[in-house]
Design an enzyme around this catalytic site. Structure first.
Site, PDB file in Angstrom:
ATOM      1  N   SER A   1       0.826  -1.201   0.000  1.00 43.88           N
ATOM      2  CA  SER A   1       0.000   0.000   0.000  1.00 43.88           C
ATOM      3  C   SER A   1       0.863   1.255   0.000  1.00 43.88           C
ATOM      4  CB  SER A   1      -0.949  -0.012   1.198  1.00 43.88           C
ATOM      5  OG  SER A   1      -0.329  -0.550   2.324  1.00 43.88           O
TER       6      SER A   1
ATOM      7  N   HIS B   1      -3.070  -3.266  -5.960  1.00 46.33           N
ATOM      8  CA  HIS B   1      -3.427  -2.770  -4.625  1.00 46.33           C
ATOM      9  C   HIS B   1      -4.918  -3.030  -4.375  1.00 46.33           C
ATOM     10  CE1 HIS B   1      -3.847   0.924  -1.773  1.00 46.33           C
ATOM     11  NE2 HIS B   1      -3.646  -0.179  -1.095  1.00 46.33           N
TER      12      HIS B   1
ATOM     13  N   GLU C   1      -6.650  -1.159  -7.564  1.00 42.63           N
ATOM     14  CA  GLU C   1      -5.761  -0.149  -8.136  1.00 42.63           C
ATOM     15  C   GLU C   1      -4.542  -0.881  -8.693  1.00 42.63           C
ATOM     16  OE1 GLU C   1      -4.233   2.533  -5.110  1.00 42.63           O
ATOM     17  OE2 GLU C   1      -4.092   4.152  -6.566  1.00 42.63           O
TER      18      GLU C   1
ATOM     19  N   ASN D   1      -4.762   6.766  -2.420  1.00 46.38           N
ATOM     20  CA  ASN D   1      -4.329   7.330  -1.144  1.00 46.38           C
ATOM     21  C   ASN D   1      -3.732   8.726  -1.311  1.00 46.38           C
ATOM     22  OD1 ASN D   1      -5.292   5.239   0.366  1.00 46.38           O
ATOM     23  ND2 ASN D   1      -3.380   4.075   0.288  1.00 46.38           N
TER      24      ASN D   1
HETATM   25  N1  LIG Z   1      -4.587  -4.769   5.835  1.00 43.84           N
HETATM   26  C1  LIG Z   1      -4.906  -3.778   5.007  1.00 43.84           C
HETATM   27  O1  LIG Z   1      -5.807  -2.979   5.264  1.00 43.84           O
HETATM   28  C2  LIG Z   1      -4.175  -3.636   3.706  1.00 43.84           C
HETATM   29  C3  LIG Z   1      -4.783  -2.950   2.633  1.00 43.84           C
HETATM   30  C4  LIG Z   1      -4.099  -2.849   1.419  1.00 43.84           C
HETATM   31  C5  LIG Z   1      -2.835  -3.413   1.289  1.00 43.84           C
HETATM   32  N2  LIG Z   1      -2.280  -4.061   2.362  1.00 43.84           N
HETATM   33  C6  LIG Z   1      -0.943  -4.651   2.160  1.00 43.84           C
HETATM   34  O2  LIG Z   1      -1.081  -6.046   2.049  1.00 43.84           O
HETATM   35  C7  LIG Z   1       0.091  -6.671   2.568  1.00 43.84           C
HETATM   36  C8  LIG Z   1      -0.300  -7.702   3.616  1.00 43.84           C
HETATM   37  O3  LIG Z   1      -1.042  -7.094   4.618  1.00 43.84           O
HETATM   38  P1  LIG Z   1      -1.970  -7.934   5.627  1.00 43.84           P
HETATM   39  O4  LIG Z   1      -2.800  -6.930   6.348  1.00 43.84           O
HETATM   40  O5  LIG Z   1      -2.644  -9.028   4.896  1.00 43.84           O
HETATM   41  O6  LIG Z   1      -0.872  -8.520   6.627  1.00 43.84           O
HETATM   42  P2  LIG Z   1      -1.001  -9.801   7.590  1.00 43.84           P
HETATM   43  O7  LIG Z   1      -0.035  -9.572   8.672  1.00 43.84           O
HETATM   44  O8  LIG Z   1      -2.425 -10.066   7.933  1.00 43.84           O
HETATM   45  O9  LIG Z   1      -0.503 -11.011   6.674  1.00 43.84           O
HETATM   46  C9  LIG Z   1       0.829 -11.169   6.269  1.00 43.84           C
HETATM   47  C10 LIG Z   1       1.085 -12.648   6.042  1.00 43.84           C
HETATM   48  O10 LIG Z   1       2.377 -12.770   5.453  1.00 43.84           O
HETATM   49  C11 LIG Z   1       3.025 -13.886   6.056  1.00 43.84           C
HETATM   50  N3  LIG Z   1       4.473 -13.732   5.918  1.00 43.84           N
HETATM   51  C12 LIG Z   1       5.373 -13.351   6.839  1.00 43.84           C
HETATM   52  N4  LIG Z   1       6.612 -13.358   6.297  1.00 43.84           N
HETATM   53  C13 LIG Z   1       6.479 -13.763   5.017  1.00 43.84           C
HETATM   54  C14 LIG Z   1       7.402 -13.996   3.959  1.00 43.84           C
HETATM   55  N5  LIG Z   1       8.701 -13.796   4.101  1.00 43.84           N
HETATM   56  N6  LIG Z   1       6.914 -14.438   2.795  1.00 43.84           N
HETATM   57  C15 LIG Z   1       5.600 -14.640   2.613  1.00 43.84           C
HETATM   58  N7  LIG Z   1       4.683 -14.452   3.580  1.00 43.84           N
HETATM   59  C16 LIG Z   1       5.124 -13.997   4.775  1.00 43.84           C
HETATM   60  C17 LIG Z   1       2.545 -13.890   7.471  1.00 43.84           C
HETATM   61  O11 LIG Z   1       2.695 -15.189   8.045  1.00 43.84           O
HETATM   62  C18 LIG Z   1       1.101 -13.466   7.315  1.00 43.84           C
HETATM   63  O12 LIG Z   1       0.253 -14.589   7.169  1.00 43.84           O
HETATM   64  C19 LIG Z   1       0.989  -5.558   3.090  1.00 43.84           C
HETATM   65  O13 LIG Z   1       1.890  -5.201   2.082  1.00 43.84           O
HETATM   66  C20 LIG Z   1       0.006  -4.447   3.327  1.00 43.84           C
HETATM   67  O14 LIG Z   1       0.588  -3.160   3.256  1.00 43.84           O
HETATM   68  C21 LIG Z   1      -2.918  -4.211   3.544  1.00 43.84           C
END
Ligand SMILES: NC(=O)c1ccc[n+]([C@@H]2O[C@H](COP(=O)([O-])OP(=O)(O)OC[C@H]3O[C@@H](n4cnc5c(N)ncnc54)[C@H](O)[C@@H]3O)[C@@H](O)[C@H]2O)c1
Length: 502
Positions: free
Chosen positions: A112, A133, A145, A183
């Protein structure tokens, strides 16, 4: 298409659910076995709910496969990574995925905030890297996006779009840059509100109420910042500042820094701008605006052209006022965005504060006001007074707007007051973004409505307000404050010149 999803957390599980529902064979990877198991359950639960609602085929869940090793993703044509938001993790993943998958595989990141261009460099074939995204929660949010990094090739972009559309998303395309498109264009909602609070133009409760009742936003900026986490918002602001080398519009606020230092991070700590420690709601419900009516044939003159003047005339007429073009009136409403001279009147004057503050208008005794088109949907007017404002004019203003059905909120004095300033900065940012080639007008509008739940997109809003009014507010702020954050986007300036000629 065979889809791979890396990271089975909140976003990854949601994306895998979308993949299966779209009929794609979907391979889900997470290095942590527990996380993979939880993620799988989430996908299966989500799909089961969709099958019940008729939104997915009963066989969709059969398309899900677990990939305990990254190498298991070898057959994938598209891999979307949703690993933690840390550049070094994502760069390493792209390096390893480049080796694990075929040379044509497209590698997408759900980051993000990290520049996709900086991640693409870690892949063996940067032209195959693209941003996808998704918004949280991915199964429910309608927007995707797609981000074109400097290296992204047309094929990767087309494949990302195709996958997004197969998942039923409205796909918008942004070029890489701070906050991408959504954003970035949504930033002034927070940034300008924080600045208004810093200037003590209004309290945070007032700013939130004004945005909800006057602008139709579902939530005000401060309750949203509390929900997202003030530390998270502060980190985003710092990243914008860093990536843009100090763009004045995107400066983090000292208020955010203080809140973080105090440990007031929002809902999650029980205290942010609002107090969440008690049992009850953190804020009172919005008041019902008064029932329109009671004008009783009172003579009123509304001066000016354009959506504010026209909208006020319409509501005044409907409330029983008699409108006068000239001659004696009991009230004069000067609704010109760019007044040339004051209106001579023995009656109380209500002056629109667009191009200047009330103080700068030099209209002794008058009351200032601002409200934002479309007036038919607005429930709130902002009023302001200067030291010379007469008490009877203030009463007349309250009475007039109450009869038109507006709740009145008294705030301090500035061009555009609160809502006008926030929304004109949203419009301005959108013109900056489009002028800089970040995306198209349609994509900006769709992005802010579907991604951020704004009541309308900034281009639609700019059209409803009138670009001359938008520019009047921004120029008014610039001339009274001499701050670069209020400079008008070059493309917006050109558009107003073109409008003036046509
Ligand atoms: N949560 C939101 O609102 C949101 C919205 C848009 C984008 N994002 C982006 O999405 C991505 C993930 O966010 P999330 O909220 O799902 O996080 P999360 O913490 O819920 O999930 C992350 C997952 O990645 C795994 N992980 C850890 N190390 C890893 C590695 N080396 N290789 C592969 N997987 C690994 C973890 O075990 C976990 O299951 C981030 O880049 C975040 O910025 C999040």
């Amino acid at each position: 298409m065979i889809l791979g999803v890396v990271g089975a957390g909140t976003m990854g599980a949601g994306i895998a659910q979308l993949g299966c529902a779209a009929g794609l064979r979907t391979l889900l990877h997470d290095p942590l076995p527990d996380a993979l198991e939880t993620g799988e359950q989430r996908v299966r639960d989500g799909l089961a709910r969709w099958v019940e609602k008729g939104r997915a085929d009963a066989s969709a869940a059969d398309l899900l496969e677990l990939a305990p090793q990254l190498d298991d993703l070898a057959p994938c044509e598209l891999v979307i990574e949703a690993a933690p938001e840390r550049a070094e993790i994502k760069r390493e993943l792209f390096e390893r995925l480049s080796a694990a998958c075929g040379p044509d595989a497209v590698l997408a990141t759900n980051t993000s905030s990290i520049p996709v261009t900086s991640l693409a460099g870690a892949a063996a074939r940067p032209e195959n890297v693209v941003g996808m995204h998704f918004f949280n929660p991915p199964p429910l949010m309608q927007l995707l996006e797609v981000i074109r990094a400097d290296q992204t090739g047309d094929r990767a972009l087309a494949l990302a779009r195709e996958a997004g559309e197969a998942m039923g998303k409205r796909v918008i395309v942004a070029t890489d840059g701070p906050g991408f498109l959504v954003n970035r264009c949504g930033r002034p909602f927070y940034g300008e509100s924080l600045r208004l609070l810093q200037e003590r133009l209004a309290t945070h409760e007032q700013i939130d109420r004004i945005c909800r009742m006057g602008g139709g936003f579902r939530m005000g900026p401060f309750e949203l910042m509390d929900l997202v986490g003030i530390d998270v918002g502060f980190a985003v602001a710092q990243s914008f500042d860093e990536l843009s080398f100090g763009e004045p519009r995107w400066k983090p606020s000292p208020i955010q820094a203080r809140m973080v230092a105090a440990g007031r991070l929002g809902r999650k700590t029980g205290r942010g701008y609002y107090d969440y420690s008690g049992e009850g709601a953190h804020r009172p419900d919005d008041p019902e605006p008064p029932q329109p009516g009671g004008g009783d044939g009172t003579l009123v003159t509304v001066v000016g052209e354009g959506p504010v003047a026209d909208g006020l005339r319409e509501r005044a007429r409907a409330a029983g006022y008699e409108l006068r073009d000239g001659g004696a009136a009991e009230l004069v409403v000067d609704a010109r965005a760019n007044p040339t001279a004051s209106v001579p009147s023995g009656a109380p004057v209500l002056a629109l504060c667009a191009a200047s503050s009330l103080a700068a208008r030099g209209e002794p005794g008058a009351v200032g006001f601002h409200l934002l088109p479309p007036l038919a949907e607005s429930k709130l007017v902002e009023l302001t007074r200067a030291p010379g404002t007469q008490a009877f004019a203030a009463e007349a203003a309250e009475g007039f707007f109450a009869r038109l059905g507006f709740h009145a909120e008294w705030v301090d004095d500035a061009p555009g007051l609160v809502l006008g300033r926030v929304v004109c900065q949203l419009v301005n940012e959108a013109w900056f973004a489009v002028g800089e080639g970040v995306g198209s007008e349609d994509d900006v509008d769709a992005g802010l409505v579907l991604g951020l739940a704004h009541p309308r997109g900034p281009f639609e809003w700019g059209g409803a307000i009138g670009l001359d009014h938008v520019v009047a507010v921004l120029d008014g702020l610039w001339s009274e404050r001499h701050e670069e954050r209020f400079r008008v986007a070059p493309a917006l300036r050109r558009a107003t010149f073109a409008n003036a000629l046509s």
